[in-house]
Write a protein that holds these residues in place. Structure first.
Motif, PDB file in Angstrom:
ATOM      1  N   ASN A 161      25.340  24.215  26.773  1.00 50.13           N
ATOM      2  CA  ASN A 161      26.308  25.117  27.415  1.00 50.13           C
ATOM      3  C   ASN A 161      26.179  25.108  28.935  1.00 50.13           C
ATOM      4  N   VAL A 162      24.953  24.928  29.436  1.00 48.55           N
ATOM      5  CA  VAL A 162      24.720  24.893  30.890  1.00 48.55           C
ATOM      6  C   VAL A 162      25.555  23.777  31.532  1.00 48.55           C
ATOM      7  N   PHE A 163      25.557  22.600  30.896  1.00 50.90           N
ATOM      8  CA  PHE A 163      26.272  21.446  31.458  1.00 50.90           C
ATOM      9  C   PHE A 163      27.781  21.559  31.222  1.00 50.90           C
ATOM     10  N   GLN A 164      28.160  22.087  30.068  1.00 54.92           N
ATOM     11  CA  GLN A 164      29.591  22.242  29.781  1.00 54.92           C
ATOM     12  C   GLN A 164      30.239  23.253  30.718  1.00 54.92           C
ATOM     13  N   ARG A 165      29.517  24.327  31.028  1.00 56.28           N
ATOM     14  CA  ARG A 165      30.070  25.341  31.953  1.00 56.28           C
ATOM     15  C   ARG A 165      30.316  24.753  33.333  1.00 56.28           C
ATOM     16  N   GLN A 166      29.444  23.840  33.755  1.00 57.27           N
ATOM     17  CA  GLN A 166      29.570  23.241  35.092  1.00 57.27           C
ATOM     18  C   GLN A 166      30.417  21.967  35.076  1.00 57.27           C
ATOM     19  N   GLY A 167      30.881  21.568  33.892  1.00 56.15           N
ATOM     20  CA  GLY A 167      31.719  20.373  33.784  1.00 56.15           C
ATOM     21  C   GLY A 167      30.968  19.080  34.051  1.00 56.15           C
ATOM     22  N   ILE A 168      29.654  19.067  33.749  1.00 56.64           N
ATOM     23  CA  ILE A 168      28.839  17.873  33.988  1.00 56.64           C
ATOM     24  C   ILE A 168      28.911  16.956  32.774  1.00 56.64           C
ATOM     25  N   THR A 169      29.048  15.665  33.004  1.00 54.80           N
ATOM     26  CA  THR A 169      29.063  14.690  31.918  1.00 54.80           C
ATOM     27  C   THR A 169      28.136  13.528  32.249  1.00 54.80           C
ATOM     28  N   ASP A 170      28.003  12.584  31.300  1.00 52.29           N
ATOM     29  CA  ASP A 170      27.075  11.451  31.454  1.00 52.29           C
ATOM     30  C   ASP A 170      25.689  11.962  31.838  1.00 52.29           C
ATOM     31  N   VAL A 171      25.209  12.914  31.040  1.00 50.26           N
ATOM     32  CA  VAL A 171      23.953  13.591  31.338  1.00 50.26           C
ATOM     33  C   VAL A 171      23.118  13.719  30.063  1.00 50.26           C
ATOM     34  N   VAL A 172      21.798  13.592  30.218  1.00 45.11           N
ATOM     35  CA  VAL A 172      20.865  13.900  29.134  1.00 45.11           C
ATOM     36  C   VAL A 172      19.837  14.883  29.681  1.00 45.11           C
ATOM     37  N   ARG A 203       5.874  11.015  26.099  1.00 46.17           N
ATOM     38  CA  ARG A 203       5.104  11.558  27.228  1.00 46.17           C
ATOM     39  C   ARG A 203       4.503  12.923  26.885  1.00 46.17           C
ATOM     40  N   TYR A 204       5.273  13.741  26.173  1.00 45.12           N
ATOM     41  CA  TYR A 204       4.823  15.092  25.816  1.00 45.12           C
ATOM     42  C   TYR A 204       4.585  15.195  24.305  1.00 45.12           C
ATOM     43  N   HIS A 205       3.899  14.206  23.763  1.00 46.14           N
ATOM     44  CA  HIS A 205       3.696  14.125  22.315  1.00 46.14           C
ATOM     45  C   HIS A 205       2.884  15.299  21.761  1.00 46.14           C
ATOM     46  N   ASP A 206       2.096  15.947  22.629  1.00 44.44           N
ATOM     47  CA  ASP A 206       1.256  17.053  22.178  1.00 44.44           C
ATOM     48  C   ASP A 206       1.949  18.414  22.318  1.00 44.44           C
ATOM     49  N   ALA A 207       3.215  18.413  22.743  1.00 45.60           N
ATOM     50  CA  ALA A 207       3.954  19.685  22.893  1.00 45.60           C
ATOM     51  C   ALA A 207       4.498  20.141  21.535  1.00 45.60           C
ATOM     52  N   ARG A 208       4.724  21.448  21.397  1.00 48.68           N
ATOM     53  CA  ARG A 208       5.267  21.989  20.147  1.00 48.68           C
ATOM     54  C   ARG A 208       6.720  21.565  19.949  1.00 48.68           C
ATOM     55  N   HIS A 209       7.512  21.558  21.034  1.00 49.43           N
ATOM     56  CA  HIS A 209       8.941  21.250  20.922  1.00 49.43           C
ATOM     57  C   HIS A 209       9.406  20.373  22.083  1.00 49.43           C
ATOM     58  N   ASN A 210      10.264  19.416  21.775  1.00 46.24           N
ATOM     59  CA  ASN A 210      10.996  18.646  22.788  1.00 46.24           C
ATOM     60  C   ASN A 210      12.484  18.739  22.423  1.00 46.24           C
ATOM     61  N   CYS A 211      13.140  19.778  22.915  1.00 48.13           N
ATOM     62  CA  CYS A 211      14.553  20.014  22.591  1.00 48.13           C
ATOM     63  C   CYS A 211      15.425  19.214  23.556  1.00 48.13           C
ATOM     64  N   TRP A 212      16.599  18.812  23.091  1.00 45.31           N
ATOM     65  CA  TRP A 212      17.408  17.926  23.943  1.00 45.31           C
ATOM     66  C   TRP A 212      18.907  18.109  23.707  1.00 45.31           C
ATOM     67  N   CYS A 213      19.675  17.577  24.654  1.00 43.79           N
ATOM     68  CA  CYS A 213      21.132  17.502  24.511  1.00 43.79           C
ATOM     69  C   CYS A 213      21.641  16.389  25.414  1.00 43.79           C
ATOM     70  N   TYR A 214      22.809  15.860  25.075  1.00 43.30           N
ATOM     71  CA  TYR A 214      23.460  14.914  25.989  1.00 43.30           C
ATOM     72  C   TYR A 214      24.966  14.934  25.791  1.00 43.30           C
ATOM     73  N   ILE A 215      25.669  14.570  26.867  1.00 43.82           N
ATOM     74  CA  ILE A 215      27.132  14.498  26.882  1.00 43.82           C
ATOM     75  C   ILE A 215      27.521  13.162  27.501  1.00 43.82           C
ATOM     76  N   LEU A 216      28.380  12.413  26.810  1.00 37.75           N
ATOM     77  CA  LEU A 216      28.830  11.112  27.308  1.00 37.75           C
ATOM     78  C   LEU A 216      30.343  11.112  27.448  1.00 37.75           C
ATOM     79  N   ARG A 217      30.810  10.847  28.643  1.00 43.85           N
ATOM     80  CA  ARG A 217      32.246  10.932  28.949  1.00 43.85           C
ATOM     81  C   ARG A 217      33.054   9.843  28.237  1.00 43.85           C
ATOM     82  N   GLN A 218      32.656   8.595  28.415  1.00 44.20           N
ATOM     83  CA  GLN A 218      33.447   7.473  27.924  1.00 44.20           C
ATOM     84  C   GLN A 218      33.547   7.476  26.401  1.00 44.20           C
ATOM     85  N   GLU A 219      32.434   7.791  25.743  1.00 41.47           N
ATOM     86  CA  GLU A 219      32.395   7.748  24.292  1.00 41.47           C
ATOM     87  C   GLU A 219      32.783   9.089  23.667  1.00 41.47           C
ATOM     88  N   GLY A 220      32.935  10.118  24.496  1.00 40.15           N
ATOM     89  CA  GLY A 220      33.307  11.438  23.990  1.00 40.15           C
ATOM     90  C   GLY A 220      32.267  12.027  23.051  1.00 40.15           C
TER      91      GLY A 220
END
Length: 213
Positions: free
Chosen positions: A86-97, A49-66
């Motif tokens: 770190n934003v998601f880890q501080r809030q204890g959020i999982t199963d998130v991308v 979708r944003y193929h013309d952007a300079r950067h598409n940075c990402w992270c994800y956390i999966l509970r079941q698969e650790g």
């Protein structure tokens, strides 16, 4: 009821947010996923979708698969993917991308500026998505007369329970969900308050997510 289940927290919905920092556009996306394939598919879709952007940075956390993964996608090491994570880890959020897209505006932000911008984008997107708690609930029916109705609603909320339905008739029946660890104490409290005249009836158990913010 067996072994008590630890509650965990997930995004309530998908979200998209945007802000501009020194002419660079930062677009944040958050989604709820449960497998690495879903997370990778979401990242691929955002990159397309944003193929013309300079950067598409990402992270994800999966509970079941650790699994915990992140990428700076061309930004200086440690300035994008890890701060987002770190934003998601501080809030204890999982199963998130989360994917944060940056359209470069021509002005360098420096390492500290990048960390702040990518953290803010992830946090804004998470706030927009909302947080839900996933836990096992005990469902109950509580028949009572109308004079006790308001008090029972208050007691249910105080016990972190949820009134899912109210059935009106000659009397009223509240259908409620209680966190499993507090269900027994709640039943006792209702019985004590009503001097034994109101008896919550357990109707089953359910694993479900409920928004908390």
């Amino acid at each position: 009821m067996g072994i008590l289940m630890e509650p965990y927290y997930i995004p309530t919905s998908d979200s998209e947010t945007e802000f501009t920092e020194k002419r660079s556009r930062f677009i944040g996306h958050v989604a709820h996923v449960t497998t690495e394939e879903q997370a990778r598919d979401f990242i691929t879709a955002m990159k397309k979708r944003y193929h013309d952007a300079r950067h598409n940075c990402w992270c994800y956390i999966l509970r079941q698969e650790g699994i915990v993964r992140y990428s700076d996608d061309g930004e200086p090491q440690g300035t994008a993917g890890q701060p987002m994570l770190n934003v998601f880890q501080r809030q204890g959020i999982t199963d998130v991308v989360c994917v944060v897209t940056r359209y470069f505006g021509g002005i360098l932000l420096g390492a500290g500026g990048l960390v702040r911008a990518y953290s803010k984008s992830a946090k804004d997107a998470m706030d927009a998505a909302g947080i839900s708690v996933v836990r096992r609930w005990v469902s109950m029916d509580i028949p009572c007369d109308y004079s006790r109705f308001a008090r029972l609603q208050q007691e249910t909320e105080s016990a972190q329970g949820i009134v899912t339905e109210v059935v009106y008739g000659a009397d009223v029946t509240l259908k409620v969900l209680l966190p499993e660890e507090g269900a027994q104490a709640y039943r006792q409290r209702i019985s004590d308050l009503s001097a034994g005249s109101v008896h919550p009836v357990v109707t089953g158990e359910a694993l479900r997510s409920v928004p908390v913010s």
